[in-house]
Design a protein around this motif. Structure first.
Motif, PDB file in Angstrom:
ATOM      1  N   ARG A  62       0.858  -1.183   0.000  1.00 54.12           N
ATOM      2  CA  ARG A  62       0.000   0.000   0.000  1.00 54.12           C
ATOM      3  C   ARG A  62       0.893   1.230   0.000  1.00 54.12           C
ATOM      4  NH1 ARG A  62      -2.104  -0.414   4.775  1.00 54.12           N
ATOM      5  NH2 ARG A  62      -3.724  -1.872   4.128  1.00 54.12           N
ATOM      6  N   SER A  63       0.467   2.275  -0.691  1.00 53.71           N
ATOM      7  CA  SER A  63       1.261   3.498  -0.749  1.00 53.71           C
ATOM      8  C   SER A  63       1.388   4.113   0.640  1.00 53.71           C
ATOM      9  CB  SER A  63       0.623   4.506  -1.710  1.00 53.71           C
ATOM     10  OG  SER A  63      -0.709   4.794  -1.322  1.00 53.71           O
ATOM     11  N   ARG A  64       2.574   4.635   0.949  1.00 53.34           N
ATOM     12  CA  ARG A  64       2.801   5.281   2.237  1.00 53.34           C
ATOM     13  C   ARG A  64       2.190   6.680   2.266  1.00 53.34           C
ATOM     14  NH1 ARG A  64       6.754   2.282   4.917  1.00 53.34           N
ATOM     15  NH2 ARG A  64       8.034   0.964   3.563  1.00 53.34           N
ATOM     16  N   GLY A  65       2.177   7.335   1.126  1.00 57.97           N
ATOM     17  CA  GLY A  65       1.642   8.688   1.052  1.00 57.97           C
ATOM     18  C   GLY A  65       0.427   8.755   0.149  1.00 57.97           C
TER      19      GLY A  65
ATOM     20  N   SER B 221      -4.996   6.816  -2.286  1.00 59.87           N
ATOM     21  CA  SER B 221      -4.009   5.822  -1.887  1.00 59.87           C
ATOM     22  C   SER B 221      -4.021   4.710  -2.920  1.00 59.87           C
ATOM     23  CB  SER B 221      -4.328   5.258  -0.501  1.00 59.87           C
ATOM     24  OG  SER B 221      -5.538   4.516  -0.538  1.00 59.87           O
TER      25      SER B 221
ATOM     26  N   ASP C 122       8.308   3.870  -1.250  1.00 62.89           N
ATOM     27  CA  ASP C 122       7.026   4.572  -1.117  1.00 62.89           C
ATOM     28  C   ASP C 122       5.831   3.633  -0.945  1.00 62.89           C
ATOM     29  OD1 ASP C 122       8.330   7.010  -1.380  1.00 62.89           O
ATOM     30  OD2 ASP C 122       8.090   7.028  -3.555  1.00 62.89           O
ATOM     31  N   LEU C 123       6.076   2.318  -0.825  1.00 64.77           N
ATOM     32  CA  LEU C 123       4.999   1.364  -0.573  1.00 64.77           C
ATOM     33  C   LEU C 123       5.350   0.548   0.660  1.00 64.77           C
ATOM     34  CD1 LEU C 123       4.451   0.005  -4.206  1.00 64.77           C
ATOM     35  CD2 LEU C 123       3.025   1.673  -3.029  1.00 64.77           C
ATOM     36  N   GLU C 124       4.332   0.202   1.452  1.00 65.89           N
ATOM     37  CA  GLU C 124       4.561  -0.602   2.643  1.00 65.89           C
ATOM     38  C   GLU C 124       3.832  -1.932   2.512  1.00 65.89           C
ATOM     39  OE1 GLU C 124       3.055   1.609   5.896  1.00 65.89           O
ATOM     40  OE2 GLU C 124       0.976   1.571   5.221  1.00 65.89           O
TER      41      GLU C 124
END
Length: 319
Positions: free
Chosen positions: A21-24, A112, A169-171
């Motif tokens: 999932r995107s962090r920002g 997101s 940028d993804l977690e």
């Protein structure tokens, strides 16, 4: 009618262990919408004039249906760079793409991105990769879903995903979390319904023929909007299909689903400063429901006498 297809074997599931999932946030800018619309020839005033958008009930500029792919490509590349050794975007061939649209994207949207590395198989000189991407608004509601089958050219056996690090940028997302398919959310803000008047329609009716000329400057413009040079050609042709259908429908927000499979050796448009590419679009009505006010069409696209797609279909709401 003979339909060509890409010779791709079935891919094996990876049991869902690669989810991110995107962090920002991804913020949709009005200037990016205008630039993208210009690149794919989407001429509806909704994409460039706030007053025209407001007159049709929207609070901001409306992005072309395939604008969501500019977010996909960044997330896909980040994931593949992390999971596939020796990955390079220039080695990617697009096999097929599907875009499902719950609602149009608007300037000012903050999104997101969830991405799932769904399956993998090595085939000849390629890794066959299946990826699903879901864009959500800040309330977690699904806005669009995309799925892709990519052929990544690697050395034999070298491309098997390692999963050793999360993409930038993804977690990582817990394994038990599944990516949702698009569904209408009754709590979501109600946007204007599409307004389409095509007159009498019947299954088998021909769509109007339309020829689009793609110049080198258009490809550069699309590259800037997408920020992913290696993926531009295949995704740009998907955008050109959406632009053609938007002109036929008279309302690009009517599109709800696009699916294309690229024809062999036609994954990239050949465009140079001295030799633009002309693409001839046409098609037929494949299915029609007067009760549901829905239509499915089959799209043909020819360039230099060759088909760009093994198949291309689209679904649209008529009101």
């Amino acid at each position: 009618m003979v339909i060509a297809s890409v010779d791709v074997p079935p891919v094996a599931p990876l049991q869902g262990e690669h989810r991110f999932r995107s962090r920002g946030e991804y913020r949709i800018a009005a200037d990016a919408i205008r630039e993208y619309a210009r690149a794919i020839g989407a001429t509806d005033p909704l994409h460039r004039d706030e007053r025209a958008a407001r007159a049709r009930g929207f609070d901001a500029l409306v992005a072309p249906p395939t604008f969501a792919t500019t977010v996909w490509m960044r997330a896909e590349e980040q994931t593949l760079e992390a999971l596939v050794p020796d990955f390079h975007s220039g080695r990617v061939v697009h096999a097929d793409r599907t875009l499902e649209i719950v609602r149009p994207l608007l300037a000012g949207d903050r999104l997101s991105c969830d991405i799932g590395f769904e399956s993998f198989r090595h085939y000849r000189d390629y890794d066959v990769v299946s990826v699903t991407t879901v864009l959500r608004d800040l309330e977690g509601r699904v806005v669009t879903t995309g799925s892709s089958t990519l052929l990544v050219h690697t050395h034999l056996g070298s491309g098997r995903p390692t999963g050793r690090r999360a993409p930038q940028d993804l977690e990582p997302v817990p394994v038990q979390r599944r990516l949702r398919t698009p569904q209408r959310d009754r709590t979501a803000p109600q946007l204007p319904r599409p307004s389409v008047d095509l007159g009498p329609l019947a299954v088998g009716a021909d769509l109007p023929v339309d020829t689009v000329t793609v110049a080198a400057a258009d490809v550069v413009r699309h590259t800037g909007a997408a920020q992913a040079c290696g993926a531009v050609p295949g995704m740009m042709t998907l955008g050109l299909v959406a632009g053609y259908l938007g002109r036929w429908l008279g309302d690009p927000t009517a599109l709800t689903k696009l699916r294309v499979q690229y024809a062999p050796k036609m994954h990239y448009l050949t465009v140079t400063p001295d030799a633009p590419a002309a693409i001839r679009f046409g098609g037929q009505v494949g299915w029609l429901s007067s009760r549901r006010r829905m239509v499915t069409v089959v799209v043909d696209a020819l360039s230099k006498g060759r088909k760009l797609f093994g198949y291309a279909t689209a679904e649209a709401r008529l009101g």
